[in-house]
Design an enzyme around this catalytic site. Structure first.
Site, PDB file in Angstrom:
ATOM      1  N   ASP A  15       0.848  -1.193   0.000  1.00  0.00           N
ATOM      2  CA  ASP A  15       0.000   0.000   0.000  1.00  0.00           C
ATOM      3  C   ASP A  15       0.884   1.244   0.000  1.00  0.00           C
ATOM      4  OD1 ASP A  15      -2.319  -1.452   0.070  1.00  0.00           O
ATOM      5  OD2 ASP A  15      -2.574  -1.316   2.248  1.00  0.00           O
ATOM      6  N   TYR A  43       3.679  -8.896   9.233  1.00  0.00           N
ATOM      7  CA  TYR A  43       3.564  -7.438   9.194  1.00  0.00           C
ATOM      8  C   TYR A  43       3.626  -6.868  10.614  1.00  0.00           C
ATOM      9  CZ  TYR A  43       1.676  -7.892   4.436  1.00  0.00           C
ATOM     10  OH  TYR A  43       1.505  -8.163   3.096  1.00  0.00           O
ATOM     11  N   ASP A  57      -7.501   3.272   6.080  1.00  0.00           N
ATOM     12  CA  ASP A  57      -6.176   3.692   6.520  1.00  0.00           C
ATOM     13  C   ASP A  57      -6.141   5.207   6.690  1.00  0.00           C
ATOM     14  OD1 ASP A  57      -5.877   4.812   3.995  1.00  0.00           O
ATOM     15  OD2 ASP A  57      -4.514   3.276   3.256  1.00  0.00           O
ATOM     16  N   ARG A 149      -5.357  -3.787   6.423  1.00  0.00           N
ATOM     17  CA  ARG A 149      -6.327  -2.684   6.581  1.00  0.00           C
ATOM     18  C   ARG A 149      -7.697  -3.213   6.980  1.00  0.00           C
ATOM     19  NH1 ARG A 149      -7.062   0.359   1.435  1.00  0.00           N
ATOM     20  NH2 ARG A 149      -5.863  -1.272   0.400  1.00  0.00           N
TER      21      ARG A 149
END
Length: 267
Positions: A15, A43, A57, A149
């Protein structure tokens, strides 16, 4: 060398908000990218609690805010564990997920009413690294195809206060780790690793020069007493220390192997 003719590819985008590991392949190594893309990932994510954005986000527009709904660390720990295991997840509308061959975010920005379908994903582990309202930091190990997200958004919905992703960092893809990576600004041609080094943890079987020629001509070779371990349905063939092909076992029970993708490393 004509750099315009050199093949290059990557194993999954990030992203715009995200940082971290991006695997880039050059030349014949691009043929191996499809076997990296589907590997598990880890992550480090930060979530902002108390608000929701349309993109899930920090780059989106706030569509809900409830800063009075503060929650405790103990509640958060219980809630995040509800999202481990094999679960269903709806990708964000502002994502590269294809709908009719077009990225969903492009359709949304063109005013289309997009309906995202549930996807099957797997989340092996979620560790709460730190929490001080309204900031929550987590470490997530998950399957390919997981949208962090959406995970953050869904956690916020269960908590009742809402949440959006404020930062994201990819730290590993399979056996590839961020600690072994090179920063883009510091990169030089000397940092390009060989296929043999990059895929040293992949199942690999050695063949003779004669067997390599036979395989590269599209014929079969008997595995014999060689132990053939698979990565998915393939393994790597090596000759004189060089990986020369992606191989697969014939499905007829004959114990023969054949080339699935030839790697021109001896040219």
């Amino acid at each position: 060398i004509d750099v315009k003719k050199i093949k290059m590819g990557h194993a999954g985008t990030l992203d715009p908000l995200a940082t971290g590991l991006l695997i880039v392949a050059v030349g014949e190594a691009t043929k191996l990218l499809e076997y990296i893309v589907g590997q598990d990932k880890i992550y480090e994510a930060e979530a902002f609690l108390g608000a929701v954005t349309d993109t899930y986000d920090a780059e989106g527009e706030v569509v809900f805010a409830d800063f009075a709904g503060e929650v405790s660390r103990s509640v958060i720990k219980k809630v995040v564990q509800q999202f481990t295991g094999e679960i269903k997840q709806i990708p964000p509308k502002f994502s590269a997920k294809k709908i009719g061959g077009v990225a969903a975010y492009k359709l949304v920005r063109d005013g289309a009413d997009v309906e995202m379908k549930e996807c099957d994903i797997r989340i092996d582990k979620i560790d709460v690294i730190s929490f001080e309202w309204p900031s929550l930091a987590m470490k997530v190990k998950c399957s390919s195809g997981t949208y962090i997200r959406s995970l953050v958004h869904d956690i916020g919905q269960v908590l009742g206060c809402g949440a959006y992703m404020s930062a994201l960092r990819r730290v590993s893809i399979g056996d590839f780790e961020l600690g072994d990576a090179v920063k883009v600004d510091d990169f030089s041609v000397d940092d390009v690793a060989s296929i043999e080094k990059s895929f040293s943890n992949f199942p690999t079987v050695d063949f003779t020069d004669e067997e390599m020629v036979i395989l590269n001509r599209g014929n079969f070779v008997e595995a014999g007493d060689r132990e053939v371990k698979l990565f998915g349905d393939v393994f790597l063939g090596r000759c004189n220390g060089k990986i020369f092909a992606i191989l697969e076992v014939c499905g007829d029970g004959s114990g023969m192997v054949k080339v699935k993708k030839k790697l021109n490393v001896f040219v």
